[in-house]
Design a protein around this motif. Structure first.
Motif, PDB file in Angstrom:
ATOM      1  N   ALA A   7       0.831  -1.206   0.000  1.00 32.21           N
ATOM      2  CA  ALA A   7       0.000   0.000   0.000  1.00 32.21           C
ATOM      3  C   ALA A   7       0.861   1.250   0.000  1.00 32.21           C
ATOM      4  O   ALA A   7       1.926   1.292   0.624  1.00 32.21           O
ATOM      5  N   ASP A   8       0.380   2.266  -0.710  1.00 30.81           N
ATOM      6  CA  ASP A   8       0.945   3.602  -0.616  1.00 30.81           C
ATOM      7  C   ASP A   8      -0.217   4.573  -0.405  1.00 30.81           C
ATOM      8  O   ASP A   8      -1.338   4.141  -0.117  1.00 30.81           O
ATOM      9  N   LYS A   9       0.012   5.845  -0.543  1.00 32.15           N
ATOM     10  CA  LYS A   9      -1.041   6.798  -0.204  1.00 32.15           C
ATOM     11  C   LYS A   9      -2.187   6.818  -1.219  1.00 32.15           C
ATOM     12  O   LYS A   9      -3.235   7.405  -0.944  1.00 32.15           O
ATOM     13  N   ASN A  10      -1.997   6.142  -2.353  1.00 30.60           N
ATOM     14  CA  ASN A  10      -3.032   6.157  -3.392  1.00 30.60           C
ATOM     15  C   ASN A  10      -3.739   4.833  -3.605  1.00 30.60           C
ATOM     16  O   ASN A  10      -4.918   4.808  -3.983  1.00 30.60           O
ATOM     17  N   GLU A  11      -3.052   3.709  -3.392  1.00 29.81           N
ATOM     18  CA  GLU A  11      -3.638   2.426  -3.762  1.00 29.81           C
ATOM     19  C   GLU A  11      -3.024   1.288  -2.959  1.00 29.81           C
ATOM     20  O   GLU A  11      -1.978   1.441  -2.321  1.00 29.81           O
ATOM     21  N   VAL A  12      -3.683   0.110  -3.044  1.00 27.86           N
ATOM     22  CA  VAL A  12      -3.182  -1.080  -2.374  1.00 27.86           C
ATOM     23  C   VAL A  12      -3.287  -2.252  -3.337  1.00 27.86           C
ATOM     24  O   VAL A  12      -4.281  -2.406  -4.060  1.00 27.86           O
ATOM     25  N   TRP A  13      -2.244  -3.078  -3.378  1.00 29.36           N
ATOM     26  CA  TRP A  13      -2.129  -4.206  -4.289  1.00 29.36           C
ATOM     27  C   TRP A  13      -1.975  -5.511  -3.519  1.00 29.36           C
ATOM     28  O   TRP A  13      -1.383  -5.548  -2.427  1.00 29.36           O
ATOM     29  N   HIS A  14      -2.448  -6.578  -4.166  1.00 33.67           N
ATOM     30  CA  HIS A  14      -2.371  -7.945  -3.647  1.00 33.67           C
ATOM     31  C   HIS A  14      -1.446  -8.716  -4.591  1.00 33.67           C
ATOM     32  O   HIS A  14      -1.765  -8.912  -5.763  1.00 33.67           O
ATOM     33  N   GLY A  28       9.415 -24.448 -10.042  1.00 33.73           N
ATOM     34  CA  GLY A  28       9.866 -25.822 -10.165  1.00 33.73           C
ATOM     35  C   GLY A  28      11.306 -26.028  -9.742  1.00 33.73           C
ATOM     36  O   GLY A  28      12.093 -25.093  -9.641  1.00 33.73           O
ATOM     37  N   LYS A  29      11.623 -27.296  -9.477  1.00 30.91           N
ATOM     38  CA  LYS A  29      12.952 -27.644  -8.959  1.00 30.91           C
ATOM     39  C   LYS A  29      14.075 -27.361  -9.955  1.00 30.91           C
ATOM     40  O   LYS A  29      15.233 -27.208  -9.563  1.00 30.91           O
ATOM     41  N   ASP A  30      13.739 -27.320 -11.247  1.00 33.43           N
ATOM     42  CA  ASP A  30      14.778 -27.167 -12.262  1.00 33.43           C
ATOM     43  C   ASP A  30      14.895 -25.754 -12.806  1.00 33.43           C
ATOM     44  O   ASP A  30      15.611 -25.520 -13.781  1.00 33.43           O
ATOM     45  N   ARG A  31      14.190 -24.791 -12.199  1.00 34.02           N
ATOM     46  CA  ARG A  31      14.243 -23.414 -12.691  1.00 34.02           C
ATOM     47  C   ARG A  31      14.569 -22.449 -11.553  1.00 34.02           C
ATOM     48  O   ARG A  31      13.901 -22.462 -10.522  1.00 34.02           O
ATOM     49  N   ILE A  32      15.578 -21.624 -11.757  1.00 33.92           N
ATOM     50  CA  ILE A  32      15.872 -20.535 -10.826  1.00 33.92           C
ATOM     51  C   ILE A  32      15.087 -19.323 -11.305  1.00 33.92           C
ATOM     52  O   ILE A  32      15.438 -18.687 -12.289  1.00 33.92           O
ATOM     53  N   GLY A  33      14.018 -19.036 -10.637  1.00 31.60           N
ATOM     54  CA  GLY A  33      13.159 -17.937 -11.053  1.00 31.60           C
ATOM     55  C   GLY A  33      11.927 -17.911 -10.188  1.00 31.60           C
ATOM     56  O   GLY A  33      12.014 -18.046  -8.977  1.00 31.60           O
ATOM     57  N   GLY A  34      10.770 -17.789 -10.805  1.00 31.11           N
ATOM     58  CA  GLY A  34       9.520 -17.758 -10.062  1.00 31.11           C
ATOM     59  C   GLY A  34       8.400 -17.273 -10.953  1.00 31.11           C
ATOM     60  O   GLY A  34       8.628 -16.804 -12.080  1.00 31.11           O
ATOM     61  N   VAL A  35       7.184 -17.408 -10.467  1.00 29.73           N
ATOM     62  CA  VAL A  35       6.009 -16.866 -11.146  1.00 29.73           C
ATOM     63  C   VAL A  35       5.243 -16.013 -10.149  1.00 29.73           C
ATOM     64  O   VAL A  35       5.227 -16.297  -8.949  1.00 29.73           O
ATOM     65  N   TRP A  36       4.612 -14.966 -10.654  1.00 31.56           N
ATOM     66  CA  TRP A  36       3.877 -14.089  -9.751  1.00 31.56           C
ATOM     67  C   TRP A  36       2.758 -13.382 -10.508  1.00 31.56           C
ATOM     68  O   TRP A  36       2.782 -13.260 -11.728  1.00 31.56           O
ATOM     69  N   ALA A  37       1.777 -12.949  -9.744  1.00 28.28           N
ATOM     70  CA  ALA A  37       0.687 -12.139 -10.280  1.00 28.28           C
ATOM     71  C   ALA A  37       0.263 -11.151  -9.217  1.00 28.28           C
ATOM     72  O   ALA A  37       0.325 -11.434  -8.016  1.00 28.28           O
ATOM     73  N   ALA A  38      -0.171  -9.975  -9.660  1.00 31.21           N
ATOM     74  CA  ALA A  38      -0.608  -8.927  -8.742  1.00 31.21           C
ATOM     75  C   ALA A  38      -1.916  -8.341  -9.250  1.00 31.21           C
ATOM     76  O   ALA A  38      -2.104  -8.151 -10.460  1.00 31.21           O
ATOM     77  N   ARG A  39      -2.793  -8.061  -8.322  1.00 37.01           N
ATOM     78  CA  ARG A  39      -4.070  -7.439  -8.668  1.00 37.01           C
ATOM     79  C   ARG A  39      -4.343  -6.290  -7.703  1.00 37.01           C
ATOM     80  O   ARG A  39      -4.157  -6.428  -6.490  1.00 37.01           O
ATOM     81  N   ARG A  40      -4.759  -5.198  -8.254  1.00 37.77           N
ATOM     82  CA  ARG A  40      -5.057  -4.003  -7.460  1.00 37.77           C
ATOM     83  C   ARG A  40      -6.429  -4.133  -6.802  1.00 37.77           C
ATOM     84  O   ARG A  40      -7.393  -4.576  -7.428  1.00 37.77           O
ATOM     85  N   ARG A  84      -5.666 -16.176  -3.921  1.00 35.93           N
ATOM     86  CA  ARG A  84      -6.993 -15.665  -4.239  1.00 35.93           C
ATOM     87  C   ARG A  84      -7.099 -15.038  -5.628  1.00 35.93           C
ATOM     88  O   ARG A  84      -8.196 -14.773  -6.108  1.00 35.93           O
ATOM     89  N   ILE A  85      -5.981 -14.781  -6.283  1.00 36.78           N
ATOM     90  CA  ILE A  85      -6.041 -14.148  -7.603  1.00 36.78           C
ATOM     91  C   ILE A  85      -6.534 -15.160  -8.632  1.00 36.78           C
ATOM     92  O   ILE A  85      -6.004 -16.268  -8.730  1.00 36.78           O
ATOM     93  N   GLY A  86      -7.545 -14.773  -9.369  1.00 37.85           N
ATOM     94  CA  GLY A  86      -8.139 -15.666 -10.359  1.00 37.85           C
ATOM     95  C   GLY A  86      -7.668 -15.354 -11.760  1.00 37.85           C
ATOM     96  O   GLY A  86      -6.480 -15.428 -12.080  1.00 37.85           O
ATOM     97  N   GLU A  87      -8.600 -14.986 -12.656  1.00 35.25           N
ATOM     98  CA  GLU A  87      -8.257 -14.681 -14.039  1.00 35.25           C
ATOM     99  C   GLU A  87      -7.432 -13.395 -14.113  1.00 35.25           C
ATOM    100  O   GLU A  87      -7.611 -12.476 -13.315  1.00 35.25           O
ATOM    101  N   ASP A 146      -3.670  -1.012 -15.449  1.00 35.40           N
ATOM    102  CA  ASP A 146      -3.934  -0.249 -14.232  1.00 35.40           C
ATOM    103  C   ASP A 146      -4.246  -1.154 -13.046  1.00 35.40           C
ATOM    104  O   ASP A 146      -4.090  -0.745 -11.893  1.00 35.40           O
ATOM    105  N   ASN A 147      -4.712  -2.365 -13.321  1.00 30.88           N
ATOM    106  CA  ASN A 147      -5.217  -3.216 -12.244  1.00 30.88           C
ATOM    107  C   ASN A 147      -4.585  -4.599 -12.156  1.00 30.88           C
ATOM    108  O   ASN A 147      -4.853  -5.324 -11.193  1.00 30.88           O
TER     109      ASN A 147
END
Length: 542
Positions: free
Chosen positions: A197-204, A211-223, A237-240, A247-248
């Motif tokens: 969160a900042d003074k304008n918005e909050v993100w999840h 996986g065991k064979d990859r140095i990295g990661g996957v992520w998703a964010a929704r406002r 909890r993030i779906g589609e 923006d979102n």
């Protein structure tokens, strides 16, 4: 000494926390997020209950500048240190280990990354939570599929939070930076959610390994929409993902490719992030249902649904006090109340008639053994459900960022140690210079009388033994302290702002720091008095 030994035995034998349950790890933290148009005053909020045996000490990591070519170390194990000195001792002894009552953890260096030319001061909690630029972070573990974890990655979630707070001023910038760090250096943790969160918005933001064979990661964010409230409570909890809506939504560039490569998604059925990477049956449990249905009762949400809304528009604006009330929730008075069947017959005063009332020992925080004892005599006497407020909580905060106020006083964390259903909140401003001495000692490894956490915990645990009878001894002063905090907030902040403008930054920060010290001292004095009174309540036994 006798009193201390008696207390330790009492806590060990009678009030062992729910953390012993097999579901402890999966049920360990809660974060509630509030958009600025959903709040009563136009502020943005995020929050965190650190529900488990994590360090309770906290300090201010100061701002700094660094010469070109500097590096910063990335650590593992800092969650379990006992004082800030442990980190300093580690610099001389890299084999340092820390033992909790259940397991041993090594503090070690995972790697190094280039240091930023300038870093911001931040509140260094177990999961770093707030910086001087009014950026705030909450956290909750989502676990996910175990085969996704790759311990060869560099970053655990708490270190991603630390680096983001040292380098970023907005939630969006923090998410982008975290994504870059994961891609370049790898994510080594189980599934995690952080709420920024900042003074304008909050993100999840939700993160998994790939996986065991990859140095990295996957992520998703929704406002979280400005007029909505969201919650994360140990389930993804993030779906589609509508990545055209920049923006979102945000996500790693491999979010769809990795799902296909790993065999989690065929590319045809609707892509739902929680289902693909979380591996859960549905993206909510009791806590999400309780908060969202309480805020928007007209939606008629059901626990039997396959999904709940990602966030809801509350039917009336909510205040900080409302959010604090959620964090005290034990579902009292609802069908999920674990004390509802713990009844006794008691003779009425000045009468020969009897009435049925809650047993003095009816606690919303029953231990595993106590639950088993009741249910042995009558099945389903206690139907266990995960409360929002739990006794294994190390610390909790609700962070409010008020964009309509000057930066010097805009951001404040309402902080508590131990069970948030019992402990009062204390205001910790983003601009403080240091934390009080008792907050530099942890309470997770052993009984430490100097630790602020234990100065709260002693009275809280004693009151829990006969909660129905003794709860007023905790709740009345708790509410009084919080009411006082809110009542004097305008005056304190105006005085702080005046000092910032007339005497400079350091003087203003010192004023807010001393205010925190005074609040902690007052709270400790009151809770010590409560503890003394509670001991006398047991003069004839439990």
């Amino acid at each position: 000494m006798t009193k201390k030994i008696t207390f330790i035995l009492l806590i060990t034998c009678v009030l062992s926390v729910n953390a012993q349950r097999s579901e402890e790890f999966r049920e360990s933290c809660t974060s509630i997020m509030v958009g600025r148009k959903a709040s009563a005053d136009g502020s943005v909020m995020t929050s965190h209950t650190c529900d488990g045996r994590y360090r309770t000490w906290m300090d201010i990591e100061p701002a700094s500048t660094y010469p070109q070519g500097s590096v910063t170390k990335i650590y593992q194990g800092a969650l379990f240190t006992q004082t800030p000195d442990d980190m300093r001792r580690f610099m001389q002894d890299t084999t340092l280990r820390f033992r909790t009552s259940d397991y041993e953890v090594a503090l070690k260096v995972k790697g190094e990354i280039p240091q930023a030319p300038e870093t911001y001061a931040f509140l260094n909690t177990a999961y770093p939570c707030m910086n001087e630029k009014n950026l705030a972070i909450g956290e909750t573990t989502t676990e996910g599929r175990p085969e996704l974890v790759n311990e060869n990655g560099m970053f655990l979630i708490e270190e991603l939070e630390r680096i983001a707070l040292q380098r970023c001023t907005t939630a969006r910038d923090a998410i982008v930076l975290i994504g870059k760090l994961i891609k370049q250096y790898g994510y080594a943790d189980i599934g995690e959610c952080i709420t920024l969160a900042d003074k304008n918005e909050v993100w999840h933001l939700e993160i998994f390994g790939e996986g065991k064979d990859r140095i990295g990661g996957v992520w998703a964010a929704r406002r979280i929409p400005d007029d909505h409230v969201g919650i994360s409570a140990n389930i993804p909890r993030i779906g589609e993902l509508n990545l055209k809506d920049k923006d979102n939504y945000m996500a790693s560039d491999n979010v769809f490719e990795a799902a296909k490569r790993l065999g989690y998604w065929d590319g045809k059925e609707p892509f739902k992030f929680w289902k693909v990477y979380g591996g859960v049956e549905k993206p909510f449990s009791m806590r999400e249902f309780f908060v969202l249905s309480s805020l928007a009762p007209s939606l008629n949400l059901s626990r039997d649904a396959d999904e709940l809304p990602f966030s809801v528009k509350p039917e009336k604006p909510i205040s900080v006090a409302d959010v604090l009330k959620f964090f005290r929730a034990t579902y009292e008075g609802t069908t999920y109340d674990m004390t509802k069947n713990l009844l006794i017959k008691r003779k009425k005063a000045d009468s020969d008639e009897y009435e049925t009332v809650r047993s003095p020992y009816a606690s919303p925080w029953p231990t595993r053994d106590l639950t088993a004892t009741y249910n042995y005599h009558k099945d389903s006497t206690i139907n266990w459900v995960r409360n929002i407020a739990v006794p294994q909580c190390s610390y909790a905060h609700v962070i409010q960022i008020r964009g309509y106020l000057p930066d010097e006083i805009a951001c404040v964390a309402y902080f508590a140690n131990d069970n948030p259903g019992q402990s009062p909140r204390i205001p910790v401003y983003a601009k403080i210079l240091r934390t009080p001495q008792s907050m530099l000692f942890s309470g997770h490894k052993y009984y430490e009388p100097e630790a602020f956490a234990w100065r709260m915990r002693r009275a809280n645990k004693l009151a829990s033994i006969r909660w129905q009878e003794l709860r007023s001894k905790i709740e009345t002063p708790r509410d009084s302290l919080e009411n006082k905090m809110f009542a004097e907030q305008h005056r304190i902040e105006n005085e702080a702002l005046k000092i910032f403008r007339e005497h400079g930054d350091v003087a203003g920060r010192e004023y807010l720091t001393r205010y925190l010290e005074d609040c902690v001292k007052d709270t400790e004095t009151i809770w010590q008095s409560i503890e003394n009174d509670l001991w006398f309540s047991f003069i004839r036994g439990l």
